[in-house]
Design a protein around this motif. Structure first.
Motif, PDB file in Angstrom:
ATOM      1  N   LYS A  75       3.319  -7.523   7.971  1.00 17.66           N
ATOM      2  CA  LYS A  75       3.933  -7.516   9.120  1.00 17.66           C
ATOM      3  C   LYS A  75       3.258  -8.464  10.028  1.00 17.66           C
ATOM      4  O   LYS A  75       2.157  -8.880   9.864  1.00 17.66           O
ATOM      5  CB  LYS A  75       4.117  -6.494   9.811  1.00 17.66           C
ATOM      6  N   ARG A 123      10.068  -4.742   1.000  1.00 24.81           N
ATOM      7  CA  ARG A 123       9.029  -4.686   0.557  1.00 24.81           C
ATOM      8  C   ARG A 123       9.030  -4.574  -0.950  1.00 24.81           C
ATOM      9  O   ARG A 123       8.165  -4.972  -1.746  1.00 24.81           O
ATOM     10  CB  ARG A 123       8.123  -3.628   1.493  1.00 24.81           C
ATOM     11  N   GLY A 137       0.981  -3.105   5.300  1.00 22.74           N
ATOM     12  CA  GLY A 137       1.912  -3.420   6.564  1.00 22.74           C
ATOM     13  C   GLY A 137       2.758  -2.200   6.997  1.00 22.74           C
ATOM     14  O   GLY A 137       3.730  -1.938   6.474  1.00 22.74           O
ATOM     15  N   THR A 138       1.890  -1.094   7.558  1.00 26.73           N
ATOM     16  CA  THR A 138       2.492   0.217   7.824  1.00 26.73           C
ATOM     17  C   THR A 138       3.344   0.591   6.823  1.00 26.73           C
ATOM     18  O   THR A 138       4.602   1.179   7.252  1.00 26.73           O
ATOM     19  CB  THR A 138       3.254   0.018   9.248  1.00 26.73           C
ATOM     20  N   TYR A 139       2.959   0.737   5.727  1.00 29.17           N
ATOM     21  CA  TYR A 139       4.035   0.972   4.476  1.00 29.17           C
ATOM     22  C   TYR A 139       3.644   2.364   3.988  1.00 29.17           C
ATOM     23  O   TYR A 139       2.661   2.709   3.383  1.00 29.17           O
ATOM     24  CB  TYR A 139       3.589   0.017   3.452  1.00 29.17           C
ATOM     25  N   SER A 140       4.735   3.351   4.223  1.00 31.82           N
ATOM     26  CA  SER A 140       4.368   4.996   4.048  1.00 31.82           C
ATOM     27  C   SER A 140       4.612   5.138   2.524  1.00 31.82           C
ATOM     28  O   SER A 140       5.466   4.459   1.849  1.00 31.82           O
ATOM     29  CB  SER A 140       5.490   5.647   4.735  1.00 31.82           C
ATOM     30  N   ARG A 145       9.872   5.382  -2.796  1.00 27.93           N
ATOM     31  CA  ARG A 145       9.145   3.986  -3.066  1.00 27.93           C
ATOM     32  C   ARG A 145       8.465   3.955  -4.440  1.00 27.93           C
ATOM     33  O   ARG A 145       8.329   2.899  -5.167  1.00 27.93           O
ATOM     34  CB  ARG A 145       8.341   3.520  -1.866  1.00 27.93           C
ATOM     35  N   SER A 188      13.466   1.532   6.902  1.00 27.56           N
ATOM     36  CA  SER A 188      12.166   2.368   7.357  1.00 27.56           C
ATOM     37  C   SER A 188      12.345   3.791   7.060  1.00 27.56           C
ATOM     38  O   SER A 188      13.469   3.947   7.118  1.00 27.56           O
ATOM     39  CB  SER A 188      11.705   1.945   8.688  1.00 27.56           C
ATOM     40  N   THR A 189      11.382   4.539   6.989  1.00 25.98           N
ATOM     41  CA  THR A 189      11.348   6.046   6.939  1.00 25.98           C
ATOM     42  C   THR A 189      11.989   6.472   8.198  1.00 25.98           C
ATOM     43  O   THR A 189      12.647   7.579   8.293  1.00 25.98           O
ATOM     44  CB  THR A 189      10.124   6.719   6.467  1.00 25.98           C
ATOM     45  N   PRO A 190      11.757   6.230   9.334  1.00 25.06           N
ATOM     46  CA  PRO A 190      12.163   6.767  10.508  1.00 25.06           C
ATOM     47  C   PRO A 190      13.774   6.548  10.790  1.00 25.06           C
ATOM     48  O   PRO A 190      14.504   7.616  10.977  1.00 25.06           O
ATOM     49  CB  PRO A 190      11.801   6.065  11.865  1.00 25.06           C
ATOM     50  N   TYR A 209      10.629  -4.417  14.337  1.00 24.62           N
ATOM     51  CA  TYR A 209      10.750  -3.376  15.369  1.00 24.62           C
ATOM     52  C   TYR A 209      10.691  -4.401  16.624  1.00 24.62           C
ATOM     53  O   TYR A 209      11.092  -3.927  17.615  1.00 24.62           O
ATOM     54  CB  TYR A 209       9.659  -2.657  15.191  1.00 24.62           C
ATOM     55  N   THR A 226       9.501   4.738  15.582  1.00 20.40           N
ATOM     56  CA  THR A 226       8.906   4.491  14.230  1.00 20.40           C
ATOM     57  C   THR A 226       7.754   5.016  14.258  1.00 20.40           C
ATOM     58  O   THR A 226       7.260   5.985  15.479  1.00 20.40           O
ATOM     59  CB  THR A 226       8.972   2.920  14.025  1.00 20.40           C
ATOM     60  N   ASP A 227       6.658   4.680  13.509  1.00 23.36           N
ATOM     61  CA  ASP A 227       5.073   5.298  13.510  1.00 23.36           C
ATOM     62  C   ASP A 227       4.669   5.289  15.027  1.00 23.36           C
ATOM     63  O   ASP A 227       4.759   4.141  15.478  1.00 23.36           O
ATOM     64  CB  ASP A 227       4.510   4.614  12.408  1.00 23.36           C
ATOM     65  N   GLU A 252       3.344  10.245   8.198  1.00 22.63           N
ATOM     66  CA  GLU A 252       3.236   8.883   7.375  1.00 22.63           C
ATOM     67  C   GLU A 252       2.137   8.523   7.034  1.00 22.63           C
ATOM     68  O   GLU A 252       0.944   8.331   7.832  1.00 22.63           O
ATOM     69  CB  GLU A 252       3.683   7.530   8.328  1.00 22.63           C
ATOM     70  N   TYR A 254      -0.023   5.697   5.161  1.00 20.80           N
ATOM     71  CA  TYR A 254       0.063   4.084   4.825  1.00 20.80           C
ATOM     72  C   TYR A 254      -0.728   4.085   3.314  1.00 20.80           C
ATOM     73  O   TYR A 254      -2.134   4.342   3.084  1.00 20.80           O
ATOM     74  CB  TYR A 254      -0.307   3.478   5.936  1.00 20.80           C
TER      75      TYR A 254
HETATM   76  N1  GLU Z   1       5.834   3.832   7.917  1.00 20.10           N
HETATM   77  C1  GLU Z   1       7.225   3.490   7.855  1.00 20.10           C
HETATM   78  C2  GLU Z   1       7.869   3.113   6.827  1.00 20.10           C
HETATM   79  O1  GLU Z   1       7.063   2.556   5.910  1.00 20.10           O
HETATM   80  C3  GLU Z   1       7.824   2.979   9.319  1.00 20.10           C
HETATM   81  C4  GLU Z   1       7.124   1.631   9.606  1.00 20.10           C
HETATM   82  C5  GLU Z   1       7.538   0.406   8.706  1.00 20.10           C
HETATM   83  O2  GLU Z   1       8.785   0.258   8.790  1.00 20.10           O
HETATM   84  O3  GLU Z   1       6.910  -0.646   8.382  1.00 20.10           O
HETATM   85  O4  GLU Z   1       8.874   2.852   6.533  1.00 20.10           O
END
Ligand code: GLU
Length: 303
Positions: A75, A123, A137-140, A145, A188-190, A209, A226-227, A252, A254
């Motif tokens: 990101k 992603r 990159g903040t990837y849950s 997935r 995204s998860t949120p 975001y 989001t996170d 979450e 990562y």
């Molecule tokens: N961690 C969450 C996700 O992977 C939200 C942050 C993001 O979108 O990167 O979906």
């Protein structure tokens, strides 16, 4: 196969002794550095670039070796985590330094890393297509997935939170936004959480975001979700306009996104996290130490 965990486990002190060569490729914390620290009067890299690495049986590593550089998905609009300063061209953040640490453990310094900014929704496809070697990159880590890709880690744990405008009435849980509009990133998860569990909340989605945060400041949406670790970065960027409210609604975890089935690379990265000594903590302190986020390095999960 030569296990690189030995190098990773040397730790910061020994790595500092080897620092001179690494420093020559650029200042720490700068595009040419090795994720080093600033503010201590010296250029102290946080980790060393490994030499003569072999990862027999990793298709991704073979591809990297043939190409002579690492292509990393990141990101670049998330301050503190994955950020590109477009004026100075300097990339910074916890995720970016984790990506650099992985590249270094594979034998690649900053000048051998190509970064590709990839939005949340794209992603898995980027990894499946082989457009990138790995994604940080903040990837849950989620089961859904995992059907398409694999994850190393977790290397960080946060949870879904809320960002609101300063001066607006207090609201600190998703239920408070019934009938209102909440913004998050596509895929995204949120956003999935809101759509599945909060049908009374209206949603606005963007790829990034930062677009949600702009809408919040412009009073086009009522909150961004989001996170919390991401939101804390925006609150620091716009302290007069927005603030983080409430607690964490989800967990979450990562992970580093990888091509499915590349167990050798996944094990290598997991070993790096496990045997990295104080490197994780040093990266955390450098990038998020002043953020107020309190979190320890999580244990890498058995897959
Ligand atoms: N961690 C969450 C996700 O992977 C939200 C942050 C993001 O979108 O990167 O979906």
């Amino acid at each position: 196969m030569r296990r690189t965990r030995t190098l990773a486990s040397i730790g910061v002190a020994a790595a500092a002794l080897l620092a001179l060569t690494a420093c020559n490729s650029g200042g720490p914390g700068t595009p040419g550095g090795t994720g080093g620290d600033k503010g201590d009067g010296g250029d102290k890299p946080l980790f060393e670039v490994a030499k003569d690495v072999k990862l027999d049986g990793s298709p991704t590593f073979d591809k990297i070796a043939k190409r002579g550089k690492v292509v990393v998905g990141v990101k670049e609009d998330q301050p503190g985590l994955g950020y590109l300063d477009t004026t100075t061209n300097v990339r910074s953040g916890f995720d970016v330094d984790i990506a650099r640490w992985i590249a270094a453990s594979l034998g690649y310094s900053e000048d051998k890393i190509e970064y590709k900014a990839i939005a949340s929704a794209n992603r898995e496809q980027a990894i499946v297509n082989g457009d990138i070697d790995y994604y940080v990159g903040t990837y849950s880590i989620t089961d859904k997935r995992k059907q398409q890709i694999d994850f190393a880690g977790p290397y960080f744990i946060t949870g879904q939170g809320l960002l609101i405008r300063k001066g607006d009435p207090e609201a600190d849980k998703l239920e408070d936004f019934k009938g209102k509009t909440v913004c998050s990133a596509t895929g995204s998860t949120p956003i999935q959480n809101i759509k599945a569990n909060f049908p009374d909340i209206k949603t606005q989605e963007y790829d990034l975001y930062s677009a949600c945060v702009q809408d919040l400041i412009d009073k086009k949406v009522d909150a961004v979700t989001t996170d919390q670790a991401i939101l804390i970065g925006y609150a620091a960027q716009y302290p007069d306009d927005v603030k983080v409210t409430g607690g964490l609604f989800t967990e979450e975890r990562y992970g580093v996104g990888l091509a499915k089935g590349d167990d050798v690379l996944r094990t290598h990265i997991n070993d790096m996290f496990t045997d990295g000594g104080t490197i994780w903590k040093a990266i955390f302190e450098k990038d998020l130490g002043s953020s107020g986020i309190k979190v320890d390095q999580p244990k890498v999960d058995a897959y």
